[in-house]
Design an enzyme around this catalytic site. Structure first.
Site, mmCIF file in Angstrom:
data_model
loop_
_atom_site.group_PDB
_atom_site.id
_atom_site.type_symbol
_atom_site.label_atom_id
_atom_site.label_comp_id
_atom_site.label_asym_id
_atom_site.label_seq_id
_atom_site.Cartn_x
_atom_site.Cartn_y
_atom_site.Cartn_z
ATOM 1 N N CYS A 1 0.812 -1.222 0.000
ATOM 2 C CA CYS A 1 0.000 0.000 0.000
ATOM 3 C C CYS A 1 0.841 1.265 0.000
ATOM 4 O O CYS A 1 0.305 2.358 -0.183
ATOM 5 C CB CYS A 1 -0.941 -0.010 1.202
ATOM 6 S SG CYS A 1 -2.158 -1.346 1.147
ATOM 7 N N HIS B 1 -2.854 7.096 3.594
ATOM 8 C CA HIS B 1 -3.357 5.880 2.957
ATOM 9 C C HIS B 1 -4.644 5.462 3.652
ATOM 10 O O HIS B 1 -4.725 5.441 4.891
ATOM 11 C CB HIS B 1 -2.304 4.772 3.060
ATOM 12 C CG HIS B 1 -2.855 3.405 2.811
ATOM 13 N ND1 HIS B 1 -3.543 3.086 1.662
ATOM 14 C CD2 HIS B 1 -2.831 2.273 3.570
ATOM 15 C CE1 HIS B 1 -3.911 1.818 1.717
ATOM 16 N NE2 HIS B 1 -3.502 1.306 2.858
ATOM 17 N N ASN C 1 -10.086 0.062 1.391
ATOM 18 C CA ASN C 1 -8.636 0.072 1.175
ATOM 19 C C ASN C 1 -8.353 -0.372 -0.259
ATOM 20 O O ASN C 1 -8.571 -1.526 -0.614
ATOM 21 C CB ASN C 1 -7.962 -0.874 2.171
ATOM 22 C CG ASN C 1 -6.452 -0.902 2.047
ATOM 23 O OD1 ASN C 1 -5.881 -0.416 1.083
ATOM 24 N ND2 ASN C 1 -5.787 -1.487 3.033
#
Length: 334
Positions: free
Chosen positions: A119, A246, A276
């Site tokens: 990520c 994030h 996500n």
């Protein structure tokens, strides 16, 4: 980034942004119909109410092309001279995704390569793209974060299935000066392979995650990297107008924001609508926030991420005024 490259005007400057999300939406209600969970349980622990999920007819390459095309349209008339795709979910192990994306965007012949850093991949890709510009290898780079994470968890695992969605986001970087709006500050990056087992995916339906340890590491690493990036940029934390973390979990981002002393109204989020989305998370949030006015030209912006590896990073920029030659709708059309 060296002093010489800054002085020579070889700093990477954001000049275009784009985004793409699959049209199919899976709501919390859809999940509660088949899993032993509730909407309240999901929202209270993650902040997520829905996620976009790609069908079999929409690949990582497809999403990357759509986001990349938007970013290129936003940066016209600049030609793109290199392409970096950050992804954990390429369509195949070999060849890489980026050359196919470049060809479909009509820029065959340029250097194009994939980068995998979980990520944190988008920040790693920004750093490598900025390096290409600083080295005077190219003048413009298209950076895309694209992931299809929804298929990774065990479909019966009520703790991980609600977390993940699919999507892509992109920015165009051009050569410019360090004092311009959009100029990237120093990028702080890190990794720790001793934590590799905390987030692992062995293929579709085979994701393992130690939620408690991931939470602890994410808060600590993102907070530390953010402080380092702010200091390296010559800022104070109080200078930050917008925090762009994030979008892994709303509780993680809330803890990071508190650690940094950034007020809630300066923290950008779209996790409720997207979940996500991995390496796509930050550019999706940038595109959405620029489109809806939460991110305005002149805002001093801090980006930070954490992901599998373990990896983490942060960087800064003052948000520029972009061309906005198209409607920055996130949702892809079938």
């Amino acid at each position: 980034m060296t002093a010489a490259s800054v002085a020579a005007g070889r700093v990477a400057v954001v000049c275009g942004v784009g985004a793409a999300l699959p049209p199919h939406i899976v709501s919390n209600a859809d999940l509660t119909a088949r899993l032993e969970t509730t909407d309240e349980w999901i929202r209270s622990r993650t902040g997520i109410t829905q996620r976009h999920v790609a069908g079999a007819d929409l690949s990582t390459t497809d999403l990357a092309v759509r986001a990349g095309a938007q970013a290129l349209a936003d940066s016209k008339p600049l030609p793109v001279e290199a392409l970096v795709v950050a992804t954990t979910t390429p369509d195949r192990c070999c060849p890489a995704t980026a050359p196919a994306v470049a060809t479909r965007l009509g820029v065959t012949g340029i250097p194009a390569y994939d980068l995998a850093a979980g990520c944190t991949g988008f920040l790693y890709a920004l750093a490598t793209a900025a390096g290409l510009i600083a080295a005077d290898t190219v003048r413009t780079v298209l950076v895309i974060g694209a992931d299809r994470l929804a298929a990774l968890p065990d479909p019966e695992d009520r703790t991980t299935v609600p977390l993940f969605g699919d999507g892509a986001g992109a920015v165009v970087l051009r050569r410019g000066r360090g004092d311009e709006a959009g100029a990237l500050g120093p990028v702080v990056l890190g990794s720790d392979g001793t934590g590799a087992g905390l987030i692992q995916a062995f293929g579709p339906g085979a994701l393992h995650m130690d939620g408690g340890e991931v939470f602890r590491h994410a808060v600590n690493r993102m907070s530390t990297a953010s402080r380092q990036a702010v200091t390296a940029a010559g800022w104070e934390l109080g200078d930050v107008d917008r925090l762009v973390p994030h979008q892994a979990n709303s509780r993680i981002t809330a803890f990071v924001s508190r650690r940094l002393g950034v007020p809630d109204d300066r923290q950008l989020s779209n996790i409720a609508e997207t979940g996500n989305t991995g390496a796509a998370s930050i550019p999706l949030l940038l595109a959405r926030s620029a489109a809806d006015g939460r991110l305005k030209p002149g805002h001093r912006t801090l980006l930070t991420a954490f992901g599998a590896g373990l990896t983490w990073g942060a960087t800064t920029l003052t948000w520029p005024g972009l061309c906005r030659t198209h409607s920055l709708t996130e949702r892809s059309r079938t």
